[in-house]
Write a protein that holds these residues in place. Sequence first.
Motif: not given
Length: 163
Positions: A133-152
Amino acid sequence: MPARAAELWPTVIVIDTEYMVSQVLPIAEELHTAIPSCSMLLLCDPAKRGMLPPRRWAGGLNFVLKDASDAVLADSIRRLAAGERVVSPMLQAASLNTDRGLSTRELEVLGLAAEGESVREIAGRLYLSGGTVRNYLSAVITKTGARNRLDAIRIARKGGWLH
């Protein structure tokens, strides 16, 4: 079925079926034509092929997970009766295909995170490990260019991927 429903003039119809959404749409369209003010709630299992909501369909059909709790189901019916639209964030995320290359599973995990679920809760619900789950969230953060989960989550909502 539409003729009988028209006689009863319901406010909300709940449809629990094993048919694919595309097979339910003609019936839903008939119901919507017969009773335009009636909302329809389709209980979906995203693990089954063809059970995700279509991207564009405004015929009064709403979507909730088949395994939703009684409280979620009752709340959804109340909201529909009050004129709101109901689409489970998990189903909505899973049905979208974004231009950022997010996978269905990444959107599914992000949708649950947006609902306020913890990594542990998401892992239990999707039968994944916490690390996955953390890996998926990290991938989303990277792909969206977000700073963190809330930003994503903010970016996904702004982009119309989550509501």
